[in-house]
Write an enzyme that holds these catalytic residues in place. Sequence first.
Site, PDB file in Angstrom:
ATOM      1  N   ASN A  47       0.842  -1.193   0.000  1.00 13.65           N
ATOM      2  CA  ASN A  47       0.000   0.000   0.000  1.00 13.65           C
ATOM      3  C   ASN A  47       0.880   1.247   0.000  1.00 13.65           C
ATOM      4  OD1 ASN A  47       0.659  -0.826   2.657  1.00 13.65           O
ATOM      5  ND2 ASN A  47      -1.024   0.318   3.556  1.00 13.65           N
ATOM      6  N   ILE A  48       0.413   2.253  -0.726  1.00 18.84           N
ATOM      7  CA  ILE A  48       1.141   3.507  -0.868  1.00 18.84           C
ATOM      8  C   ILE A  48       0.166   4.640  -0.599  1.00 18.84           C
ATOM      9  CG2 ILE A  48       2.512   4.952  -2.415  1.00 18.84           C
ATOM     10  CD1 ILE A  48       3.056   2.322  -4.049  1.00 18.84           C
ATOM     11  N   GLU A  60      -2.999  -4.548  -3.054  1.00 20.91           N
ATOM     12  CA  GLU A  60      -3.544  -5.489  -4.028  1.00 20.91           C
ATOM     13  C   GLU A  60      -3.542  -4.883  -5.430  1.00 20.91           C
ATOM     14  OE1 GLU A  60      -4.805  -4.580  -1.129  1.00 20.91           O
ATOM     15  OE2 GLU A  60      -5.919  -6.187  -0.152  1.00 20.91           O
ATOM     16  N   CYS A  89     -10.277  -4.812  -0.219  1.00 22.70           N
ATOM     17  CA  CYS A  89     -11.413  -3.885  -0.185  1.00 22.70           C
ATOM     18  C   CYS A  89     -12.253  -4.067  -1.461  1.00 22.70           C
ATOM     19  CB  CYS A  89     -10.920  -2.436  -0.065  1.00 22.70           C
ATOM     20  SG  CYS A  89     -10.300  -1.736  -1.606  1.00 22.70           S
TER      21      CYS A  89
END
Length: 133
Positions: A47-48, A60, A89
Amino acid sequence: MDLSDELIEALLKTAKKARENAFCPFSGFPVGAAVLTTRGKIFSGCNIENVSFGLTICAERVAIFKALSEGERDFLALAISASKVVPPCGACLQVLSQFVSSLQKFLIISSDEEGKFQRWTLAQLFPCPFDDL
Ligand code: ZN
């Protein structure tokens, strides 16, 4: 296609390694992901986050977009590594659904730091994706 235990282990290991590169100063929730293509390649992502929160992207989708940018178009499985077992999500599930041959066969495995894990099919988590194609 049933995935071997070795392949699932490799996916989880890749996701865990990718988690080390997470940039998450706002949430403090690092996530790593790894996606397996039908051609047997594995792509990772983390994640960024961005100070403009809406620009933040999940691990993802980073993994999926990396694979897509390398010409991959069909996926078999996704592994997630986080401090707790979490499913992708809804946005990531929608993106995934566009690039899998079978919602029923696509496998999602999520693992926490202690190795506790859970697995679902994409159909279980996202039975009715948007599709106007
Ligand atoms: Zn997501």
